[in-house]
Design a protein around this motif. Structure first.
Motif, short mmCIF file in Angstrom:
data_model
loop_
_atom_site.label_atom_id
_atom_site.label_comp_id
_atom_site.label_asym_id
_atom_site.label_seq_id
_atom_site.Cartn_x
_atom_site.Cartn_y
_atom_site.Cartn_z
N CYS A 141 0.85 -1.20 0.00
CA CYS A 141 0.00 0.00 0.00
C CYS A 141 0.88 1.24 0.00
O CYS A 141 1.84 1.34 0.76
N ILE A 142 0.55 2.21 -0.88
CA ILE A 142 1.35 3.43 -0.96
C ILE A 142 0.63 4.62 -0.29
O ILE A 142 1.04 5.77 -0.47
N LEU A 143 -0.45 4.32 0.41
CA LEU A 143 -1.20 5.35 1.16
C LEU A 143 -1.61 6.53 0.27
O LEU A 143 -1.45 7.69 0.67
N CYS A 144 -2.14 6.20 -0.89
CA CYS A 144 -2.55 7.27 -1.80
C CYS A 144 -3.90 7.86 -1.41
O CYS A 144 -4.22 8.98 -1.78
N GLY A 145 -4.73 7.07 -0.70
CA GLY A 145 -6.03 7.58 -0.28
C GLY A 145 -7.15 7.35 -1.28
O GLY A 145 -8.30 7.72 -1.01
N SER A 146 -6.85 6.73 -2.42
CA SER A 146 -7.90 6.47 -3.41
C SER A 146 -9.04 5.67 -2.79
O SER A 146 -10.22 5.97 -3.01
N CYS A 147 -8.67 4.63 -2.02
CA CYS A 147 -9.69 3.73 -1.46
C CYS A 147 -10.58 4.47 -0.47
O CYS A 147 -11.81 4.43 -0.57
N ALA A 169 -8.04 2.31 4.02
CA ALA A 169 -6.57 2.35 4.08
C ALA A 169 -6.06 2.10 5.49
O ALA A 169 -5.14 1.30 5.70
N CYS A 229 -8.21 0.74 -6.35
CA CYS A 229 -6.85 0.73 -5.81
C CYS A 229 -5.82 0.63 -6.95
O CYS A 229 -5.82 -0.32 -7.71
N PRO A 230 -4.94 1.64 -7.08
CA PRO A 230 -3.98 1.64 -8.19
C PRO A 230 -2.97 0.49 -8.09
O PRO A 230 -2.33 0.14 -9.07
N LYS A 231 -2.85 -0.10 -6.90
CA LYS A 231 -1.94 -1.23 -6.72
C LYS A 231 -2.69 -2.55 -6.79
O LYS A 231 -2.10 -3.60 -6.54
N ILE A 241 -7.89 -5.30 -0.47
CA ILE A 241 -8.19 -4.55 0.76
C ILE A 241 -9.31 -5.21 1.56
O ILE A 241 -9.18 -5.43 2.77
N LEU A 296 -4.81 -3.99 -4.76
CA LEU A 296 -4.62 -4.77 -3.53
C LEU A 296 -5.94 -5.34 -3.03
O LEU A 296 -7.01 -4.78 -3.29
N PHE A 323 -6.70 -1.50 6.49
CA PHE A 323 -5.78 -2.39 5.79
C PHE A 323 -4.40 -2.33 6.43
O PHE A 323 -3.67 -3.33 6.51
#
Ligand code: SF4
Lengths: 233, 116
Positions: free
Chosen positions: A145-151, A168, A211-213, A217, A215, A171
């Motif tokens: 997780c890159i903690l982008c906040g999208s989720c 986030a 989620c751009p990765k 979640i 994941l 997760f």
């Protein structure tokens, strides 16, 4: 190829209400939405504000909503959005500071609430803490997780209740609770076993959708729910 | 622009709406049944009212609502056991297909009963 970009514009200090500004951009093959926004900022209108840093999907700063779905500007290709008009808006659920930039304080506070750091009651040795490949595999997704906040910015439960910890943070709690080396699982579970924690997740899946990765979640959150339930019976 | 709907969020909102609808139905049901305490005449009178064709057709809607809510409820139960989370969309469409089949079979029975 020509695309129309409808960009959300709002400066809370001077504007009464948000508006959308339209820009025509001739995008080259392979351009990401970030490339197009950079073009707008550098050549058409220097006042457009947005966050970006690494531009290769690891810093997590450029999360916005594109055509009604959250994601990173830097890993979304213009042509993949599948329309000639692309609407770019800030993440929902967070206060807008300017244009596409939102105040992430809330996000960080929710994250801090789950003690997002490794804790071990075992005395440190001169070696690393051992973790088997099998144990590591359980948290493979969560450590990415890159903690982008999208989720969190895509979650209806969060939009309607900002007290909710959000996907986030939950997760991240999963990441440590299921880390075989961490010894503070019980305390952390206590922090998330709450109506504004685990139990506000209604498996809507907006988080996993964006989620751009890519994941898993919801699986992490469901595992925590099960653990929280099991310790009570 | 609002947030785009996805399979998961559609399944969720339908689950909520069908849940609210079923709550109203439950209240109505208890209200109808409570007439039994007022003697056979009162009960027969209310039963006659809810056996009109309009209510029969509404019962078809009730069947659909119950089926959706229970099948999707089953889908959510799977997630509680950590099963099928990556396959949530396929499971949703699977439950829709099975639900429609059950609806067609039992709906056919109810409809032919209404029409006769
Ligand atoms: S789980 Fe995915 S969407 Fe959420 S913050 Fe991490 S990388 Fe971003």
């Amino acid at each position: 190829m020509k695309y129309t970009f409808k960009v959300y514009r709002f400066n809370p200090e001077t504007d009464d209400a948000p508006r959308y500004q339209t820009y025509e951009v001739d995008c080259e093959e392979g351009w990401t939405v970030l490339d197009a926004l950079n073009y707008i900022k550098w050549y058409l209108d220097g006042s457009v504000s947005y966050r970006r840093s690494c531009r290769h999907e690891i810093c997590g700063s450029c999360a916005v909503m594109m055509n009604g779905k959250n994601g990173l500007l830097c890993n979304t290709q213009v042509k993949d959005l599948g329309s000639k008009t692309i609407t770019i808006e800030p993440l929902k659920g967070f206060p807008v500071l300017k244009d596409l930039i939102v105040d992430m304080d809330l996000f960080i506070e929710r994250l801090k609430a789950v003690n997002p750091f490794f804790e071990s009651s075992e005395p440190p040795t001169d070696r690393e803490y051992y973790q088997s490949p099998e144990d590591r595999a359980i948290i493979d997704d969560a450590v990415n997780c890159i903690l982008c906040g999208s989720c969190t910015g895509s979650c209806p439960s969060f939009w309607y209740n900002p007290d909710y910890l959000g996907p986030a943070a939950l997760f991240k709690a999963f990441r440590f609770v299921y880390d075989s080396r961490d010894t503070a699982a019980a305390e952390r579970l206590e922090l998330v076993d709450d109506h504004n924690g685990l139990w506000r997740c209604h498996t809507i899946f907006n988080c996993m959708e964006c989620c751009p990765k890519n994941l898993n979640i919801t699986e992490g959150i469901q595992y925590l729910k099960r653990l929280a339930f099991m310790r009570k019976i | 622009m609002g947030y785009r709907w996805h399979t998961g969020s559609v399944a969720w909102i339908l689950h909520r709406l069908s849940g609210v609808a079923l709550t109203f139905y439950l209240v109505l049901h208890i209200w109808v049944i409570h007439h039994i305490g007022q003697g056979p005449e009162a009960f027969n009178a209310i039963m006659a009212k809810v056996q009109t064709p309009l209510f029969k057709f509404l019962e078809l809607g009730l069947l659909g609502t119950v089926l959706y809510h229970s099948f999707n409820g089953f889908r959510i139960l799977l997630f509680d056991f950590g099963i099928g989370i990556r396959q949530q969309k396929q499971i949703f469409w699977g439950t829709v297909v099975v639900g429609l089949l059950v609806f067609a079979v039992s709906g056919y029975g109810m409809l032919s009963h209404i029409l006769h």
